[in-house]
Design a protein around this motif. Structure first.
Motif, PDB file in Angstrom:
ATOM      1  N   ARG A  11       1.898  49.115  28.386  1.00  0.00           N
ATOM      2  CA  ARG A  11       2.847  49.084  29.470  1.00  0.00           C
ATOM      3  C   ARG A  11       3.702  47.828  29.361  1.00  0.00           C
ATOM      4  O   ARG A  11       3.850  47.082  30.301  1.00  0.00           O
ATOM      5  CB  ARG A  11       2.116  49.126  30.800  1.00  0.00           C
ATOM      6  CG  ARG A  11       3.074  49.393  31.945  1.00  0.00           C
ATOM      7  CD  ARG A  11       2.347  49.734  33.212  1.00  0.00           C
ATOM      8  NE  ARG A  11       3.341  50.117  34.184  1.00  0.00           N
ATOM      9  CZ  ARG A  11       3.269  51.170  34.956  1.00  0.00           C
ATOM     10  NH1 ARG A  11       2.239  51.950  34.854  1.00  0.00           N
ATOM     11  NH2 ARG A  11       4.219  51.432  35.819  1.00  0.00           N
ATOM     12  N   THR A  12       4.202  47.581  28.170  1.00  0.00           N
ATOM     13  CA  THR A  12       4.968  46.373  27.931  1.00  0.00           C
ATOM     14  C   THR A  12       6.378  46.753  27.547  1.00  0.00           C
ATOM     15  O   THR A  12       6.582  47.619  26.721  1.00  0.00           O
ATOM     16  CB  THR A  12       4.343  45.567  26.773  1.00  0.00           C
ATOM     17  OG1 THR A  12       2.981  45.342  27.080  1.00  0.00           O
ATOM     18  CG2 THR A  12       5.059  44.243  26.577  1.00  0.00           C
ATOM     19  N   ARG A  13       7.357  46.136  28.142  1.00  0.00           N
ATOM     20  CA  ARG A  13       8.721  46.417  27.762  1.00  0.00           C
ATOM     21  C   ARG A  13       8.915  46.080  26.294  1.00  0.00           C
ATOM     22  O   ARG A  13       8.408  45.093  25.794  1.00  0.00           O
ATOM     23  CB  ARG A  13       9.699  45.617  28.613  1.00  0.00           C
ATOM     24  CG  ARG A  13       9.662  46.071  30.069  1.00  0.00           C
ATOM     25  CD  ARG A  13      10.720  45.392  30.872  1.00  0.00           C
ATOM     26  NE  ARG A  13      10.587  45.769  32.277  1.00  0.00           N
ATOM     27  CZ  ARG A  13      11.402  45.362  33.215  1.00  0.00           C
ATOM     28  NH1 ARG A  13      12.397  44.551  32.932  1.00  0.00           N
ATOM     29  NH2 ARG A  13      11.233  45.746  34.468  1.00  0.00           N
ATOM     30  N   CYS A  31       2.356  47.425  21.624  1.00  0.00           N
ATOM     31  CA  CYS A  31       3.387  48.428  21.826  1.00  0.00           C
ATOM     32  C   CYS A  31       3.066  49.735  21.136  1.00  0.00           C
ATOM     33  O   CYS A  31       3.893  50.636  21.078  1.00  0.00           O
ATOM     34  CB  CYS A  31       4.740  47.914  21.320  1.00  0.00           C
ATOM     35  SG  CYS A  31       5.432  46.677  22.387  1.00  0.00           S
ATOM     36  N   SER A  97       9.583  57.184  28.223  1.00  0.00           N
ATOM     37  CA  SER A  97      10.523  56.069  28.127  1.00  0.00           C
ATOM     38  C   SER A  97      11.526  56.061  29.265  1.00  0.00           C
ATOM     39  O   SER A  97      12.106  57.097  29.613  1.00  0.00           O
ATOM     40  CB  SER A  97      11.280  56.146  26.792  1.00  0.00           C
ATOM     41  OG  SER A  97      12.216  55.091  26.684  1.00  0.00           O
ATOM     42  N   SER A 104      13.737  52.677  38.510  1.00  0.00           N
ATOM     43  CA  SER A 104      12.449  53.236  38.103  1.00  0.00           C
ATOM     44  C   SER A 104      12.475  54.755  38.151  1.00  0.00           C
ATOM     45  O   SER A 104      13.287  55.365  38.865  1.00  0.00           O
ATOM     46  CB  SER A 104      11.334  52.706  39.009  1.00  0.00           C
ATOM     47  OG  SER A 104      11.529  53.157  40.342  1.00  0.00           O
ATOM     48  N   LEU A 139       7.599  54.269  35.872  1.00  0.00           N
ATOM     49  CA  LEU A 139       8.105  53.350  34.866  1.00  0.00           C
ATOM     50  C   LEU A 139       9.268  52.561  35.445  1.00  0.00           C
ATOM     51  O   LEU A 139      10.223  53.147  35.981  1.00  0.00           O
ATOM     52  CB  LEU A 139       8.584  54.095  33.620  1.00  0.00           C
ATOM     53  CG  LEU A 139       7.529  54.643  32.661  1.00  0.00           C
ATOM     54  CD1 LEU A 139       6.921  55.933  33.212  1.00  0.00           C
ATOM     55  CD2 LEU A 139       8.128  54.898  31.297  1.00  0.00           C
ATOM     56  N   GLU A 143      11.302  50.180  30.755  1.00  0.00           N
ATOM     57  CA  GLU A 143       9.895  50.270  30.356  1.00  0.00           C
ATOM     58  C   GLU A 143       9.604  51.535  29.565  1.00  0.00           C
ATOM     59  O   GLU A 143      10.171  52.602  29.823  1.00  0.00           O
ATOM     60  CB  GLU A 143       9.021  50.235  31.603  1.00  0.00           C
ATOM     61  CG  GLU A 143       7.544  50.059  31.332  1.00  0.00           C
ATOM     62  CD  GLU A 143       6.743  49.832  32.606  1.00  0.00           C
ATOM     63  OE1 GLU A 143       5.720  49.144  32.525  1.00  0.00           O
ATOM     64  OE2 GLU A 143       7.142  50.344  33.664  1.00  0.00           O
ATOM     65  N   GLU A 144       8.686  51.417  28.610  1.00  0.00           N
ATOM     66  CA  GLU A 144       8.129  52.557  27.891  1.00  0.00           C
ATOM     67  C   GLU A 144       6.613  52.473  28.001  1.00  0.00           C
ATOM     68  O   GLU A 144       6.051  51.371  28.033  1.00  0.00           O
ATOM     69  CB  GLU A 144       8.549  52.544  26.419  1.00  0.00           C
ATOM     70  CG  GLU A 144      10.032  52.705  26.209  1.00  0.00           C
ATOM     71  CD  GLU A 144      10.420  52.909  24.753  1.00  0.00           C
ATOM     72  OE1 GLU A 144       9.896  52.168  23.892  1.00  0.00           O
ATOM     73  OE2 GLU A 144      11.238  53.808  24.476  1.00  0.00           O
ATOM     74  N   LEU A 145       5.946  53.612  28.046  1.00  0.00           N
ATOM     75  CA  LEU A 145       4.511  53.609  28.283  1.00  0.00           C
ATOM     76  C   LEU A 145       3.827  54.688  27.468  1.00  0.00           C
ATOM     77  O   LEU A 145       4.248  55.844  27.444  1.00  0.00           O
ATOM     78  CB  LEU A 145       4.234  53.827  29.773  1.00  0.00           C
ATOM     79  CG  LEU A 145       2.777  53.790  30.225  1.00  0.00           C
ATOM     80  CD1 LEU A 145       2.136  52.451  29.901  1.00  0.00           C
ATOM     81  CD2 LEU A 145       2.685  54.073  31.709  1.00  0.00           C
TER      82      LEU A 145
END
Length: 426
Positions: A11-13, A31, A97, A104, A139, A143-145
């Protein structure tokens, strides 16, 4: 083994993943990217992780000459997106993504299943997707997760459907515009529906907020990332037929017994090395869309015609052949520093296309001469010579021409795939 700490959570940009050279390795692992196939903390749970399908993201609100930005707003709607996995495995994970989002977004639910064609799925294969154990995820902008691992057995070239439900209004700014695959939009929560009865007005040919599907297996694999523009992206290939260049190269590999060599597509139609017009420029996205791909071992770099054509079309956006060559050299150097094998493709002929006069062809020849003479890459794929008209080498062979004198047809993409030396992808 099933505690939350055993499930890696990405959960890190993206920007944070490359923030300092001293933290590069940890950032890539966090990532979900990198040539090692995932972090060691995940391996006992899910084996080695490899990208099995990718779609490079772009900003749907970006203004482009001659186009109107199209941003989808999904509200109490399900979106079923169909793709084809390259590598098989015992588990899958998806990456959602909001990289270019201005606010959000909330995915109220998601499921994966085997696609049976069209909007259909094998309901018995459908599996719920969770993020940190929860079926709903929000998100933040940028942000991408990556999801939790999902028990899902897949063989190479398995067709998959990923269905996402948006219960409330969500603006999807983050897209892959040129999907060449139909997506189906239905009213309400249809995550487990056998089919989604979507009229033509409720069908799209883009991917929304879905950027990666990974598979996991105890078996090691190679991952080939094809990095390019609309020709890599598959423009003019038959919709819903998996006839893009990366697909047809993947077909060759599997037919030749390379079951554990995957091919993923990091092309963006209209993309350039140096200017943000159709998607982020190639220099800026190379780290994310090549070096950050889980399990990457090889890359095929094939980009540059749009820099040359648009230098003629838009003089204010003109770049030099030296700048294009420098961009290619930088990409090769970055990939080699990461331990990847690199192949570079020559730029194809395009005489007869509106923005490809003799001056553009002359620039193309300069860049191609550098590519052919380059000794830093592991090889050259001479797409120019493969695709040119034998009697008029500045033109694409009519047999391979989709009709616009720039993009191949399905047969042309097959000829390009056939030009790749499979031994270099070992």
């Amino acid at each position: 083994m099933n505690s939350r700490k055993d499930i890696p959570r990405t959960r890190t940009r993206i920007a944070r993943c490359f923030i300092a050279a001293t933290a590069l390795t940890a950032g890539l692992m966090g990532c979900g990217g990198g040539g090692g196939g995932g972090d060691s903390g995940a391996s006992s749970l899910e084996g080695n992780r490899y990208a099995s399908w990718t779609a490079s993201m772009m900003d749907a609100t970006q203004v482009r000459a001659g186009t109107t930005p199209v941003v989808e707003v999904f509200n109490n709607q399900s979106v079923r997106q169909v793709l084809r996995l390259s590598l098989g495995g015992d588990r899958v994970r998806i990456k959602v993504s909001n990289l270019f989002g201005k606010a959000s977004i909330t995915v109220s639910g998601a499921e994966v299943a085997r696609s049976t064609g069209g909007s259909g799925i094998d309901v018995a294969s459908s599996r719920v997707v969770t993020f940190d154990g929860q079926p709903t995820v929000t998100l933040a902008a940028g942000e991408e997760l990556l999801s939790d691992p999902i028990a899902f057995s897949a063989t190479p070239l398995t067709p998959m459907a990923v269905t996402m439900y948006f219960a409330s209004p969500n603006v999807l700014d983050t897209v892959h515009a040129l999907g060449r695959q139909t997506a189906y939009i239905g009213i309400g929560n249809q995550l487990s529906a056998a089919t989604i009865a979507a009229t033509e007005a409720d069908q799209r040919q883009s991917y929304y907020g879905l950027t990666v599907v990974e598979t996991a297996s105890a078996e090691k694999a190679n991952v080939v990332v094809m990095f390019g523009d609309s020709i890599t992206d598959g423009d003019k290939s038959t919709v819903d037929a998996s006839k893009r260049l990366p697909n047809q190269l993947d077909d060759r590999l599997k037919a030749a017994g390379f079951a554990r060599t995957g091919v993923v597509n990091s092309g963006i139609a209209g993309n350039r090395w140096l200017i943000d017009v159709f998607g982020p420029n190639a220099n800026s996205r190379f780290d994310r869309d090549v070096l950050g791909v889980a399990g990457v071992t090889h890359t095929i770099v094939f980009l540059g015609i749009n820099d040359l054509r648009n230098s003629f079309r838009f003089p204010a956006q003109a770049v030099t052949t030296d700048q294009v060559i420098a961009s290619m050299a930088t990409a090769v150097a970055k990939a080699k520093a990461k331990g990847l094998k690199v192949l570079v493709g020559t730029i194809m002929p395009c005489k007869g296309e509106t923005f490809c006069p003799a001056s553009v062809d002359a620039d193309r020849q300069v860049v191609n001469a550098w590519i052919r003479a380059n000794r830093d890459a592991d090889g050259v794929i001479d797409f120019d010579r493969v695709m040119q008209n034998p009697t008029a080498p500045a033109e694409i062979n009519p047999v391979y021409d989709s009709g616009d004198h720039l993009h191949p047809n399905d047969v042309g993409y097959g000829a390009m795939a056939a030009a790749v030396d499979l031994a270099k992808l070992r």
